[in-house]
Design a protein around this motif. Structure first.
Motif, PDB file in Angstrom:
ATOM      1  N   GLY A  22      58.898  43.053  33.390  1.00 25.61           N
ATOM      2  CA  GLY A  22      58.962  44.470  33.063  1.00 25.61           C
ATOM      3  C   GLY A  22      57.599  45.051  32.730  1.00 25.61           C
ATOM      4  O   GLY A  22      57.265  46.168  33.149  1.00 25.61           O
ATOM      5  N   ARG A  23      56.772  44.279  31.989  1.00 20.87           N
ATOM      6  CA  ARG A  23      55.432  44.760  31.632  1.00 20.87           C
ATOM      7  C   ARG A  23      54.563  44.920  32.879  1.00 20.87           C
ATOM      8  O   ARG A  23      53.819  45.886  33.016  1.00 20.87           O
ATOM      9  CB  ARG A  23      54.753  43.802  30.648  1.00 20.87           C
ATOM     10  CG  ARG A  23      55.409  43.728  29.291  1.00 20.87           C
ATOM     11  CD  ARG A  23      54.442  43.240  28.217  1.00 20.87           C
ATOM     12  NE  ARG A  23      53.736  42.020  28.575  1.00 20.87           N
ATOM     13  CZ  ARG A  23      54.213  40.796  28.371  1.00 20.87           C
ATOM     14  NH1 ARG A  23      55.424  40.647  27.830  1.00 20.87           N
ATOM     15  NH2 ARG A  23      53.505  39.735  28.683  1.00 20.87           N
ATOM     16  N   VAL A  24      54.660  43.937  33.798  1.00 17.58           N
ATOM     17  CA  VAL A  24      53.855  44.009  35.015  1.00 17.58           C
ATOM     18  C   VAL A  24      54.298  45.189  35.869  1.00 17.58           C
ATOM     19  O   VAL A  24      53.463  45.959  36.378  1.00 17.58           O
ATOM     20  CB  VAL A  24      53.951  42.689  35.806  1.00 17.58           C
ATOM     21  CG1 VAL A  24      53.257  42.824  37.166  1.00 17.58           C
ATOM     22  CG2 VAL A  24      53.329  41.535  35.019  1.00 17.58           C
ATOM     23  N   GLU A  25      55.596  45.355  36.054  1.00  8.46           N
ATOM     24  CA  GLU A  25      56.095  46.463  36.868  1.00  8.46           C
ATOM     25  C   GLU A  25      55.723  47.810  36.274  1.00  8.46           C
ATOM     26  O   GLU A  25      55.409  48.765  37.001  1.00  8.46           O
ATOM     27  CB  GLU A  25      57.605  46.330  37.036  1.00  8.46           C
ATOM     28  CG  GLU A  25      57.997  45.129  37.906  1.00  8.46           C
ATOM     29  CD  GLU A  25      59.497  44.904  37.947  1.00  8.46           C
ATOM     30  OE1 GLU A  25      60.216  45.493  37.091  1.00  8.46           O
ATOM     31  OE2 GLU A  25      59.964  44.145  38.821  1.00  8.46           O
ATOM     32  N   LYS A  26      55.743  47.905  34.949  1.00  4.53           N
ATOM     33  CA  LYS A  26      55.328  49.145  34.287  1.00  4.53           C
ATOM     34  C   LYS A  26      53.853  49.420  34.551  1.00  4.53           C
ATOM     35  O   LYS A  26      53.458  50.562  34.849  1.00  4.53           O
ATOM     36  CB  LYS A  26      55.587  49.045  32.784  1.00  4.53           C
ATOM     37  CG  LYS A  26      55.177  50.297  32.000  1.00  4.53           C
ATOM     38  CD  LYS A  26      55.424  50.113  30.511  1.00  4.53           C
ATOM     39  CE  LYS A  26      54.954  51.338  29.734  1.00  4.53           C
ATOM     40  NZ  LYS A  26      55.124  51.149  28.270  1.00  4.53           N
ATOM     41  N   ALA A  53      46.304  45.094  32.069  1.00  2.00           N
ATOM     42  CA  ALA A  53      47.111  46.111  31.408  1.00  2.00           C
ATOM     43  C   ALA A  53      48.438  45.553  30.904  1.00  2.00           C
ATOM     44  O   ALA A  53      48.946  45.965  29.862  1.00  2.00           O
ATOM     45  CB  ALA A  53      47.363  47.272  32.373  1.00  2.00           C
ATOM     46  N   ALA A  54      48.977  44.570  31.647  1.00  2.00           N
ATOM     47  CA  ALA A  54      50.259  43.980  31.255  1.00  2.00           C
ATOM     48  C   ALA A  54      50.094  42.830  30.272  1.00  2.00           C
ATOM     49  O   ALA A  54      51.092  42.322  29.736  1.00  2.00           O
ATOM     50  CB  ALA A  54      50.996  43.497  32.500  1.00  2.00           C
ATOM     51  N   GLY A  55      48.842  42.401  30.057  1.00  2.00           N
ATOM     52  CA  GLY A  55      48.599  41.286  29.136  1.00  2.00           C
ATOM     53  C   GLY A  55      49.051  39.949  29.675  1.00  2.00           C
ATOM     54  O   GLY A  55      49.512  39.091  28.927  1.00  2.00           O
ATOM     55  N   LEU A  93      44.683  44.105  41.378  1.00  2.00           N
ATOM     56  CA  LEU A  93      45.712  43.316  40.713  1.00  2.00           C
ATOM     57  C   LEU A  93      45.211  42.805  39.362  1.00  2.00           C
ATOM     58  O   LEU A  93      45.988  42.653  38.416  1.00  2.00           O
ATOM     59  CB  LEU A  93      46.133  42.152  41.605  1.00  2.00           C
ATOM     60  CG  LEU A  93      47.316  41.307  41.108  1.00  2.00           C
ATOM     61  CD1 LEU A  93      48.548  42.159  40.900  1.00  2.00           C
ATOM     62  CD2 LEU A  93      47.607  40.164  42.071  1.00  2.00           C
ATOM     63  N   ALA A  94      43.903  42.548  39.280  1.00  2.00           N
ATOM     64  CA  ALA A  94      43.345  42.096  37.998  1.00  2.00           C
ATOM     65  C   ALA A  94      43.504  43.171  36.931  1.00  2.00           C
ATOM     66  O   ALA A  94      43.764  42.870  35.747  1.00  2.00           O
ATOM     67  CB  ALA A  94      41.869  41.745  38.173  1.00  2.00           C
ATOM     68  N   THR A 140      50.296  35.208  37.222  1.00  2.00           N
ATOM     69  CA  THR A 140      51.608  35.719  36.807  1.00  2.00           C
ATOM     70  C   THR A 140      51.873  37.091  37.415  1.00  2.00           C
ATOM     71  O   THR A 140      52.971  37.371  37.909  1.00  2.00           O
ATOM     72  CB  THR A 140      51.691  35.802  35.276  1.00  2.00           C
ATOM     73  OG1 THR A 140      51.546  34.482  34.736  1.00  2.00           O
ATOM     74  CG2 THR A 140      53.027  36.372  34.823  1.00  2.00           C
ATOM     75  N   ALA A 141      50.868  37.955  37.398  1.00  2.00           N
ATOM     76  CA  ALA A 141      51.024  39.270  38.017  1.00  2.00           C
ATOM     77  C   ALA A 141      51.316  39.127  39.506  1.00  2.00           C
ATOM     78  O   ALA A 141      52.154  39.851  40.065  1.00  2.00           O
ATOM     79  CB  ALA A 141      49.767  40.107  37.800  1.00  2.00           C
ATOM     80  N   SER A 142      50.650  38.167  40.163  1.00  2.00           N
ATOM     81  CA  SER A 142      50.887  37.929  41.586  1.00  2.00           C
ATOM     82  C   SER A 142      52.316  37.469  41.830  1.00  2.00           C
ATOM     83  O   SER A 142      52.962  37.900  42.797  1.00  2.00           O
ATOM     84  CB  SER A 142      49.892  36.886  42.110  1.00  2.00           C
ATOM     85  OG  SER A 142      50.142  36.587  43.462  1.00  2.00           O
ATOM     86  N   LYS A 143      52.842  36.618  40.954  1.00  2.00           N
ATOM     87  CA  LYS A 143      54.232  36.154  41.102  1.00  2.00           C
ATOM     88  C   LYS A 143      55.209  37.321  41.041  1.00  2.00           C
ATOM     89  O   LYS A 143      56.166  37.395  41.813  1.00  2.00           O
ATOM     90  CB  LYS A 143      54.564  35.139  39.996  1.00  2.00           C
ATOM     91  CG  LYS A 143      53.917  33.781  40.159  1.00  2.00           C
ATOM     92  CD  LYS A 143      54.335  32.853  39.030  1.00  2.00           C
ATOM     93  CE  LYS A 143      53.680  31.486  39.157  1.00  2.00           C
ATOM     94  NZ  LYS A 143      54.108  30.568  38.082  1.00  2.00           N
ATOM     95  N   VAL A 144      54.985  38.238  40.104  1.00  2.00           N
ATOM     96  CA  VAL A 144      55.876  39.396  39.978  1.00  2.00           C
ATOM     97  C   VAL A 144      55.830  40.239  41.244  1.00  2.00           C
ATOM     98  O   VAL A 144      56.863  40.645  41.785  1.00  2.00           O
ATOM     99  CB  VAL A 144      55.493  40.248  38.742  1.00  2.00           C
ATOM    100  CG1 VAL A 144      56.311  41.539  38.711  1.00  2.00           C
ATOM    101  CG2 VAL A 144      55.711  39.449  37.460  1.00  2.00           C
ATOM    102  N   LEU A 145      54.615  40.499  41.752  1.00  2.00           N
ATOM    103  CA  LEU A 145      54.474  41.324  42.952  1.00  2.00           C
ATOM    104  C   LEU A 145      55.085  40.658  44.181  1.00  2.00           C
ATOM    105  O   LEU A 145      55.494  41.344  45.118  1.00  2.00           O
ATOM    106  CB  LEU A 145      52.994  41.609  43.210  1.00  2.00           C
ATOM    107  CG  LEU A 145      52.419  42.906  42.625  1.00  2.00           C
ATOM    108  CD1 LEU A 145      53.000  44.120  43.341  1.00  2.00           C
ATOM    109  CD2 LEU A 145      52.669  43.010  41.126  1.00  2.00           C
ATOM    110  N   ASN A 146      55.161  39.317  44.158  1.00  2.00           N
ATOM    111  CA  ASN A 146      55.716  38.597  45.298  1.00  2.00           C
ATOM    112  C   ASN A 146      57.181  38.237  45.112  1.00  2.00           C
ATOM    113  O   ASN A 146      57.733  37.458  45.890  1.00  2.00           O
ATOM    114  CB  ASN A 146      54.900  37.321  45.560  1.00  2.00           C
ATOM    115  CG  ASN A 146      53.555  37.625  46.203  1.00  2.00           C
ATOM    116  OD1 ASN A 146      53.505  38.120  47.324  1.00  2.00           O
ATOM    117  ND2 ASN A 146      52.483  37.360  45.495  1.00  2.00           N
TER     118      ASN A 146
END
Length: 345
Positions: free
Chosen positions: A41-45, A17-19, A11-12, A24-30
């Motif tokens: 959108g950046r995280v999902e990409k 990669a998403a900057g 996840l790191a 924040t990346a964890s929030k998107v995945l959850n």
């Protein structure tokens, strides 16, 4: 770009990669809604491009990840400070924190405890100031439950990830403070003998005495639970000695307050007749009369670091160290003073 052969995407790596930050990346995945659409959108990409899959397989994105936070004592000021740090970090990362007391009896049996955690959807476990058996640690590992311990009473395996403070340095600093005030007969009202943090504070105390050329007196070193009743009992024993101490370094704030009450019951004044130093800097330190000189350990930060470290373990990341120590600091208040010559009798 995907990870190289044999390397699992973490996840790191997605966050980088998403900057964005790891929380924040964890929030998107959850599936959290408090993330801007462009950021999502950046995280999902990045997830698609890197081929990221969580260790346990993809979770239902409508559910937050869940971790357990287990204490041996839920109502102590120490526990409340750690709880504050863990829950704050959990809220930032979109993680649900379930708080409970350490199980006892059959509920604490290794396979039983691990099985209940797994069935309840727990991905990780933070254990605070409790004793764990090797069987429990191995059962958590077999169940895929990540584990972090805070100020453990023991470490069944060196590989167990732990978070603490610079206890040896704190013990050294507390004792050096009392020595600088002219005290020579300094007692140690310690914690449980088996607790690694209590042993480190004792070793710091002894190191300061040795450095100052002051002979250690074993009659001035006592051990008990980290709490007011044991502090009161140890304080009474120390102050009833034929040649009592002029200062006491207590291994917790609650212990120190117990020592101060033992002094009051004997008609002794703090700090005029007895200087006292505590360890923790919980709310007890400022509510005490007089306000307590302490070694501050950053308890909320320890909780935050434990939660973030647990999430890294859940995501399969490697750690630079299995043990993290946060810095302690001496905070001088009103319970210590220069020796008056009235302490010994």
């Amino acid at each position: 770009m995907r990870a190289g052969a044999g390397q699992r995407t973490t996840l790191a790596m997605v966050a980088e990669a998403a900057g964005v930050s790891l929380p924040t990346a964890s929030k998107v995945l959850n599936g959290r809604g408090d993330v801007a659409a462009a950021t999502r959108g950046r995280v999902e990409k990045a997830v698609r491009e890197l081929g990221y899959v969580p260790v346990s397989g993809r979770r239902n994105t409508n559910q937050n990840r869940i971790v357990d936070l287990v204490f041996d004592d839920l109502v102590s000021p120490y526990s409340l400070e750690v709880l504050r740090g863990v829950t704050q970090a959990g809220a930032e990362a979109g993680v649900d924190v379930v708080v409970s007391r350490a199980p006892t009896g059959k509920a604490a049996e290794a396979a039983n405890w691990a099985g209940k955690l797994k069935t309840g959807g727990r991905e990780g476990l933070i254990v605070v100031t409790s004793e764990l058996s090797l069987e429990q640690v191995e059962a958590f590992a077999r169940a895929g439950i990540a584990l972090v311990v805070i100020d453990p009473l023991n470490l069944p395996r060196v590989e167990v990830t732990s978070v603490g403070a610079t206890n040896w340095s704190g013990g050294l600093t507390a004792t050096e403070h009392l020595l600088s005030l002219g005290h020579q007969r300094i007692a140690f009202a310690g914690g449980p003998r088996q607790a690694s943090c209590a042993r480190a504070r004792l070793h710091g105390y002894r190191a300061a005495l040795e450095k100052a050329g002051t002979a250690a007196d074993d009659s001035l070193v006592l051990h008990g639970a980290f709490g007011y009743p044991d502090g009161l009992e140890m304080g009474g024993r120390l102050l009833d000695l034929p040649k009592r101490p002029t200062a006491v370094f207590a291994a917790s704030d609650a212990t120190a307050v117990g020592v101060m009450e033992a002094a009051r019951r004997r008609g002794l004044r703090v700090p005029q007749d007895l200087s006292v130093v505590g360890f923790d800097d919980t709310i007890l330190a400022t509510l005490a009369t007089p306000a307590l000189t302490v070694v501050r350990q950053p308890l909320p930060d320890m909780g935050r670091v434990a939660l973030r470290t647990l999430l890294r373990l859940i995501d399969g990341e490697s750690l630079d160290s299995h043990h993290v120590e946060l810095a302690t600091k001496l905070v001088v208040r009103d319970s210590t003073a220069a020796i008056s010559g009235q302490g010994e009798r």
